[in-house]
Design a protein around this motif. Structure first.
Motif, PDB file in Angstrom:
ATOM      1  N   ILE A  80     -89.690 -78.038 -68.936  1.00 35.91           N
ATOM      2  CA  ILE A  80     -90.668 -79.116 -68.942  1.00 35.91           C
ATOM      3  C   ILE A  80     -90.839 -79.592 -70.381  1.00 35.91           C
ATOM      4  CG2 ILE A  80     -93.049 -79.769 -68.405  1.00 35.91           C
ATOM      5  CD1 ILE A  80     -92.989 -77.326 -66.412  1.00 35.91           C
ATOM      6  N   GLY A  81     -90.543 -80.845 -70.619  1.00 31.93           N
ATOM      7  CA  GLY A  81     -90.769 -81.452 -71.925  1.00 31.93           C
ATOM      8  C   GLY A  81     -92.163 -82.053 -71.959  1.00 31.93           C
ATOM      9  N   VAL A  82     -92.837 -81.913 -73.082  1.00 32.37           N
ATOM     10  CA  VAL A  82     -94.207 -82.413 -73.201  1.00 32.37           C
ATOM     11  C   VAL A  82     -94.379 -83.094 -74.553  1.00 32.37           C
ATOM     12  CG1 VAL A  82     -96.661 -81.809 -73.156  1.00 32.37           C
ATOM     13  CG2 VAL A  82     -95.045 -80.500 -71.766  1.00 32.37           C
ATOM     14  N   ASP A  83     -94.819 -84.330 -74.514  1.00 32.32           N
ATOM     15  CA  ASP A  83     -95.207 -85.041 -75.729  1.00 32.32           C
ATOM     16  C   ASP A  83     -96.545 -84.459 -76.200  1.00 32.32           C
ATOM     17  OD1 ASP A  83     -95.395 -87.182 -77.691  1.00 32.32           O
ATOM     18  OD2 ASP A  83     -96.870 -88.083 -76.353  1.00 32.32           O
ATOM     19  N   ILE A  84     -96.941 -84.757 -77.430  1.00 28.34           N
ATOM     20  CA  ILE A  84     -98.195 -84.218 -77.950  1.00 28.34           C
ATOM     21  C   ILE A  84     -99.265 -85.303 -78.094  1.00 28.34           C
ATOM     22  CG2 ILE A  84     -99.304 -83.039 -79.895  1.00 28.34           C
ATOM     23  CD1 ILE A  84     -96.616 -81.528 -80.276  1.00 28.34           C
ATOM     24  N   CYS A  85     -99.034 -86.295 -78.948  1.00 28.37           N
ATOM     25  CA  CYS A  85    -100.069 -87.298 -79.249  1.00 28.37           C
ATOM     26  C   CYS A  85    -100.378 -88.158 -78.026  1.00 28.37           C
ATOM     27  CB  CYS A  85     -99.630 -88.170 -80.414  1.00 28.37           C
ATOM     28  SG  CYS A  85     -99.467 -87.259 -81.954  1.00 28.37           S
TER      29      CYS A  85
ATOM     30  N   PHE B 109    -106.270 -84.583 -90.455  1.00 31.50           N
ATOM     31  CA  PHE B 109    -106.618 -85.323 -89.247  1.00 31.50           C
ATOM     32  C   PHE B 109    -105.966 -84.686 -88.013  1.00 31.50           C
ATOM     33  CE2 PHE B 109    -105.271 -88.431 -86.127  1.00 31.50           C
ATOM     34  CZ  PHE B 109    -106.464 -89.059 -85.796  1.00 31.50           C
ATOM     35  N   LEU B 110    -104.647 -84.461 -88.059  1.00 34.22           N
ATOM     36  CA  LEU B 110    -103.938 -83.892 -86.918  1.00 34.22           C
ATOM     37  C   LEU B 110    -104.439 -82.491 -86.567  1.00 34.22           C
ATOM     38  CD1 LEU B 110    -100.258 -85.044 -87.572  1.00 34.22           C
ATOM     39  CD2 LEU B 110    -101.832 -85.882 -85.812  1.00 34.22           C
ATOM     40  N   SER B 111    -104.851 -81.747 -87.570  1.00 38.61           N
ATOM     41  CA  SER B 111    -105.338 -80.384 -87.301  1.00 38.61           C
ATOM     42  C   SER B 111    -106.693 -80.384 -86.608  1.00 38.61           C
ATOM     43  CB  SER B 111    -105.413 -79.578 -88.604  1.00 38.61           C
ATOM     44  OG  SER B 111    -106.492 -80.023 -89.405  1.00 38.61           O
ATOM     45  N   GLN B 112    -107.421 -81.499 -86.675  1.00 39.76           N
ATOM     46  CA  GLN B 112    -108.775 -81.557 -86.120  1.00 39.76           C
ATOM     47  C   GLN B 112    -108.872 -82.310 -84.791  1.00 39.76           C
ATOM     48  OE1 GLN B 112    -110.926 -83.206 -89.460  1.00 39.76           O
ATOM     49  NE2 GLN B 112    -111.045 -81.216 -90.469  1.00 39.76           N
TER      50      GLN B 112
ATOM     51  N   PRO C   9     -93.859 -86.854 -87.459  1.00 40.92           N
ATOM     52  CA  PRO C   9     -92.890 -86.553 -88.509  1.00 40.92           C
ATOM     53  C   PRO C   9     -92.621 -85.051 -88.628  1.00 40.92           C
ATOM     54  CG  PRO C   9     -94.745 -87.844 -89.383  1.00 40.92           C
ATOM     55  CD  PRO C   9     -95.066 -87.495 -87.970  1.00 40.92           C
ATOM     56  N   GLN C  10     -91.429 -84.697 -89.042  1.00 41.25           N
ATOM     57  CA  GLN C  10     -91.040 -83.296 -89.214  1.00 41.25           C
ATOM     58  C   GLN C  10     -91.996 -82.555 -90.137  1.00 41.25           C
ATOM     59  OE1 GLN C  10     -88.375 -81.667 -87.645  1.00 41.25           O
ATOM     60  NE2 GLN C  10     -89.286 -79.840 -88.537  1.00 41.25           N
ATOM     61  N   GLU C  11     -92.568 -83.264 -91.097  1.00 41.93           N
ATOM     62  CA  GLU C  11     -93.493 -82.641 -92.049  1.00 41.93           C
ATOM     63  C   GLU C  11     -94.730 -82.062 -91.371  1.00 41.93           C
ATOM     64  OE1 GLU C  11     -91.530 -86.105 -94.299  1.00 41.93           O
ATOM     65  OE2 GLU C  11     -92.184 -85.686 -92.266  1.00 41.93           O
ATOM     66  N   THR C  12     -94.995 -82.450 -90.140  1.00 43.95           N
ATOM     67  CA  THR C  12     -96.185 -81.965 -89.431  1.00 43.95           C
ATOM     68  C   THR C  12     -95.913 -80.682 -88.638  1.00 43.95           C
ATOM     69  OG1 THR C  12     -95.797 -83.240 -87.403  1.00 43.95           O
ATOM     70  CG2 THR C  12     -97.028 -84.331 -89.186  1.00 43.95           C
ATOM     71  N   GLU C  13     -94.733 -80.122 -88.767  1.00 41.15           N
ATOM     72  CA  GLU C  13     -94.336 -78.945 -87.975  1.00 41.15           C
ATOM     73  C   GLU C  13     -95.369 -77.816 -88.042  1.00 41.15           C
ATOM     74  OE1 GLU C  13     -91.708 -76.264 -85.785  1.00 41.15           O
ATOM     75  OE2 GLU C  13     -91.437 -78.397 -86.153  1.00 41.15           O
TER      76      GLU C  13
ATOM     77  N   VAL D 153     -98.561 -77.801 -89.108  1.00 44.11           N
ATOM     78  CA  VAL D 153     -99.859 -78.237 -88.591  1.00 44.11           C
ATOM     79  C   VAL D 153     -99.819 -78.302 -87.068  1.00 44.11           C
ATOM     80  CG1 VAL D 153    -101.432 -80.225 -88.462  1.00 44.11           C
ATOM     81  CG2 VAL D 153    -100.529 -79.495 -90.666  1.00 44.11           C
ATOM     82  N   THR D 154     -98.728 -78.817 -86.529  1.00 45.43           N
ATOM     83  CA  THR D 154     -98.576 -78.945 -85.077  1.00 45.43           C
ATOM     84  C   THR D 154     -98.559 -77.577 -84.404  1.00 45.43           C
ATOM     85  OG1 THR D 154     -97.429 -81.061 -85.309  1.00 45.43           O
ATOM     86  CG2 THR D 154     -97.082 -79.853 -83.251  1.00 45.43           C
ATOM     87  N   ARG D 155     -97.766 -76.654 -84.944  1.00 46.06           N
ATOM     88  CA  ARG D 155     -97.697 -75.301 -84.359  1.00 46.06           C
ATOM     89  C   ARG D 155     -99.047 -74.586 -84.435  1.00 46.06           C
ATOM     90  NH1 ARG D 155     -93.123 -73.044 -82.743  1.00 46.06           N
ATOM     91  NH2 ARG D 155     -91.191 -74.178 -83.070  1.00 46.06           N
ATOM     92  N   ARG D 156     -99.741 -74.747 -85.549  1.00 47.24           N
ATOM     93  CA  ARG D 156    -101.070 -74.130 -85.678  1.00 47.24           C
ATOM     94  C   ARG D 156    -102.041 -74.714 -84.664  1.00 47.24           C
ATOM     95  NH1 ARG D 156    -101.787 -73.930 -92.218  1.00 47.24           N
ATOM     96  NH2 ARG D 156    -100.567 -72.044 -92.557  1.00 47.24           N
ATOM     97  N   TRP D 157    -101.975 -76.035 -84.490  1.00 44.75           N
ATOM     98  CA  TRP D 157    -102.856 -76.709 -83.541  1.00 44.75           C
ATOM     99  C   TRP D 157    -102.586 -76.201 -82.115  1.00 44.75           C
ATOM    100  CZ3 TRP D 157    -102.458 -79.735 -79.207  1.00 44.75           C
ATOM    101  CH2 TRP D 157    -103.604 -80.423 -78.815  1.00 44.75           C
ATOM    102  N   LEU D 158    -101.314 -76.113 -81.740  1.00 45.58           N
ATOM    103  CA  LEU D 158    -100.957 -75.616 -80.406  1.00 45.58           C
ATOM    104  C   LEU D 158    -101.499 -74.204 -80.197  1.00 45.58           C
ATOM    105  CD1 LEU D 158     -97.303 -76.972 -80.286  1.00 45.58           C
ATOM    106  CD2 LEU D 158     -99.170 -77.703 -78.779  1.00 45.58           C
TER     107      LEU D 158
END
Length: 182
Positions: A3-8, A56-59, A87-91, A93-98
């Motif tokens: 299952i693929g899932v978008d985030i934003c 912003f993304l982390s919150q 962007p790849q630079e958010t890797e 932050v994204t993993r922490r958020w998940l």
């Protein structure tokens, strides 16, 4: 099943947070509700790469029920892969958020070529919100569900929210995959 899932705006309430950050309100103005991308002062193409954008993304808050639904799929033996245009630079932050919001997290792929990624990763079904990426996914022949948003109302794909997802996805995904593969 994969299952693929978008985030934003699929599992993360990014547009509501953008409205609060840039407009001072959680209420998204009617003029912006039908737009997939917003032209706001300060929301530059590099905003999400900036320190402010990372904070912003982390919150951003998740959609209620999304983590529970995806976790139930993993417990049932399915694999969840996040395919995001962030962007790849958010890797990090994204993993922490998940993790912070209790989403199952094995693989996060950053790409604006979501249809190609779905093919490469053998995704069976993709959950998305954005009509631009939904078209790529549809053209790749991958089953698709859209999280209901005003800007995707006319896109020809089944719509859902996370409250109904637990009920409809397991049955509907099975039917769509069987019919596409036969």
């Amino acid at each position: 099943m994969i299952i693929g899932v978008d985030i934003c705006n699929t599992i993360a309430r990014v547009n509501e947070a953008l409205a609060l950050h840039f407009l001072g309100t959680y209420t998204i103005p009617e003029s912006l509700q039908k737009q997939r991308r917003w032209d706001l002062p300060g929301l530059t193409p590099d905003f999400f790469r900036s320190p402010t954008g990372m904070i912003f993304l982390s919150q951003v808050q998740p959609y209620n029920g999304a983590a529970e639904v995806l976790s139930s799929f993993v417990r049932s033996g399915h694999k969840v892969i996040y395919i995001t245009a962030r962007p790849q630079e958010t890797e990090l932050v994204t993993r922490r958020w998940l993790k912070e919001h209790h989403f199952p997290c094995d693989e996060v792929i950053h790409s604006e070529e979501k249809g190609l990624v779905c093919i490469e990763k053998e995704v069976d079904v993709m959950i998305e919100d954005d009509p631009f990426y939904a078209q790529q996914i549809k053209e790749a022949g991958v089953s698709l569900f859209l999280v209901k948003q005003r800007y995707n109302a006319t896109f020809p794909a089944p719509k859902m929210d996370w409250k109904m997802a637990r009920l409809i996805l397991p049955k509907a995904v099975g039917k769509n995959i069987k019919s596409e593969r036969n």
